[in-house]
Design a protein around this motif. Structure first.
Motif, short mmCIF file in Angstrom:
data_model
loop_
_atom_site.label_atom_id
_atom_site.label_comp_id
_atom_site.label_asym_id
_atom_site.label_seq_id
_atom_site.Cartn_x
_atom_site.Cartn_y
_atom_site.Cartn_z
N THR A 120 0.81 -1.22 0.00
CA THR A 120 0.00 0.00 0.00
C THR A 120 0.84 1.27 0.00
N LYS A 121 1.91 1.29 0.75
CA LYS A 121 2.73 2.51 0.85
C LYS A 121 4.19 2.13 1.07
N CYS A 122 5.00 2.43 0.07
CA CYS A 122 6.43 2.12 0.16
C CYS A 122 7.16 2.81 -0.99
N SER A 123 8.43 3.12 -0.77
CA SER A 123 9.23 3.67 -1.86
C SER A 123 9.52 2.57 -2.88
N LYS A 124 9.90 2.98 -4.08
CA LYS A 124 10.22 2.00 -5.12
C LYS A 124 11.40 1.13 -4.70
N GLU A 125 12.35 1.75 -3.98
CA GLU A 125 13.53 0.99 -3.54
C GLU A 125 13.13 -0.15 -2.61
N LEU A 126 12.23 0.13 -1.67
CA LEU A 126 11.79 -0.91 -0.75
C LEU A 126 10.97 -1.98 -1.45
N GLN A 127 10.19 -1.56 -2.43
CA GLN A 127 9.39 -2.52 -3.18
C GLN A 127 10.27 -3.49 -3.96
N MET A 128 11.46 -3.05 -4.35
CA MET A 128 12.38 -3.90 -5.12
C MET A 128 13.25 -4.78 -4.23
N MET A 129 13.23 -4.55 -2.93
CA MET A 129 14.11 -5.28 -2.02
C MET A 129 13.67 -6.73 -1.86
N ASP A 130 14.64 -7.67 -1.94
CA ASP A 130 14.35 -9.07 -1.67
C ASP A 130 14.92 -9.44 -0.30
N MET A 131 14.71 -10.69 0.11
CA MET A 131 15.12 -11.13 1.45
C MET A 131 16.63 -11.01 1.65
N ASN A 132 17.41 -11.40 0.63
CA ASN A 132 18.87 -11.34 0.76
C ASN A 132 19.35 -9.91 0.95
#
Length: 338
Positions: free
Chosen positions: A41-53
């Motif tokens: 719902t609410k996040c920067s593009k950078e955080l949306q692209m972040m994976d677990m590693n």
């Protein structure tokens, strides 16, 4: 240790730090799932692209590179964050962060041109260094020994009648700092005393029959002594310790056999402080050549595991002998100096 292969991590079995790796991975996964759920719902593009590693790597980067500043909060300081570690008595810089968040740095001595500048990552035992940074110092420069274990483990194995639902803590034991270390940080006994006071306070919160502090300390010590007495990975070093203590019962030296019975970590630390930079490094190098746990003999990871396990083993032995001294079941001359 998070980035070691499973077969390498398994060498730590018996140490609490092995359990801590698994426990931390569980919490990283849980927190990442919560983060990604909120990102719908609410996040920067950078955080949306972040994976677990990436999430795990970012957390580990902050933990291992940050300096503690005002309010105890971590600060990433450019350039300073990349300075490598040497033990307290051989590192080049003193540093602290003041109340304004300014980093104050001073050199301990003249540092020759083109020499690497080093800092100490703090007065930590080898298990603590492993947990935060993934390595261990030479045993003759380790300022104190420590171990830890979860109350759940103790309840399951030794105190089945104790309800510890609200006591998810790790029991920590630590020996006092070497008294010959610089004394501007805290009294040598502070580490040891603070862990016991915290443990005593936590036990008071327990439900059911709560063991006495002395009983719990002895149970923790016996737990580690029993395990490490059968741990083949450290058998050579355990045998060396027994051989040295056969010549001098107060000895705690496990990493060398030649002239070991008369070696004193206290005296070694005191002697280093009388020397300049070059002479200190020469003395440390000479001690390293006699160190059976040196990475040049065992390889980096095997050396780290041995040093961590022996720190925990010696901490357990020190507390066990302290209990026996209190009960007058051991002569002071037969106990380790620590």
């Amino acid at each position: 240790p998070f980035y070691r292969e499973t077969r390498e991590q398994l060498l730590l079995v018996g140490s609490f730090e092995f359990q801590e790796i698994r426990r931390s991975l569980f919490w990283y996964t849980r927190d990442f799932e919560k983060l990604t759920a909120s990102c719908k719902t609410k996040c920067s593009k950078e955080l949306q692209m972040m994976d677990m590693n990436t999430y795990q790597a970012v957390n580990q980067f902050i933990l291992s590179h940050a300096a503690k500043g005002p309010g105890g909060k971590p600060h990433i300081i450019p350039i300073f964050e990349f300075l490598n570690h040497l033990p307290e008595l051989t590192s080049d810089l003193n540093y602290e962060m003041d109340d304004n968040g300014d980093l104050v740095v001073s050199a301990k001595w003249e540092i020759p041109a083109d020499e690497e500048i080093t800092i100490s990552y703090g007065r930590r035992s080898n298990p603590e260094l492993l947990a935060s940074f993934g390595f261990a110092d030479p045993p003759f420069l380790e300022p104190f020994w420590s171990l830890r274990i979860f109350t759940q483990v103790l309840a399951e194995k030794y105190y089945t009648e104790l309800d510890i639902e609200d006591m998810e803590i790790d029991v920590r034991l630590a020996t006092p700092w070497l008294s010959s270390l610089p004394g501007d940080i805290a009294a040598p006994e502070e580490v040891a005393n603070s862990t016991l006071h915290t443990l005593q306070w936590e036990l008071a919160r327990g439900k059911g029959t709560v063991p006495t502090l002395l009983s719990l300390v002895e149970t923790v010590a016996d737990h580690f002594i029993s395990w490490y007495s059968k741990d083949h990975f450290i058998s050579t070093f355990r045998d060396t310790l027994e051989e040295n203590r056969g010549k001098n019962a107060s000895s705690s030296v496990w990493w060398r056999s030649q002239d070991a019975s008369s070696f004193s970590r206290q005296q070694f630390a005191a002697r280093l402080q009388t020397l300049g930079r070059a002479k200190r490094l020469e003395l440390v190098e000479a001690a390293s050549e006699a160190d059976l746990s040196d990475p040049r003999r065992l390889g980096f990871w095997n050396s780290t595991v041995v040093r961590v396990k022996m720190s925990e083993y010696l901490c357990a032995l020190a507390y066990k002998e302290a209990v026996l001294l209190i009960r007058e079941e051991l002569a002071p001359s037969d106990a380790m100096t620590e």
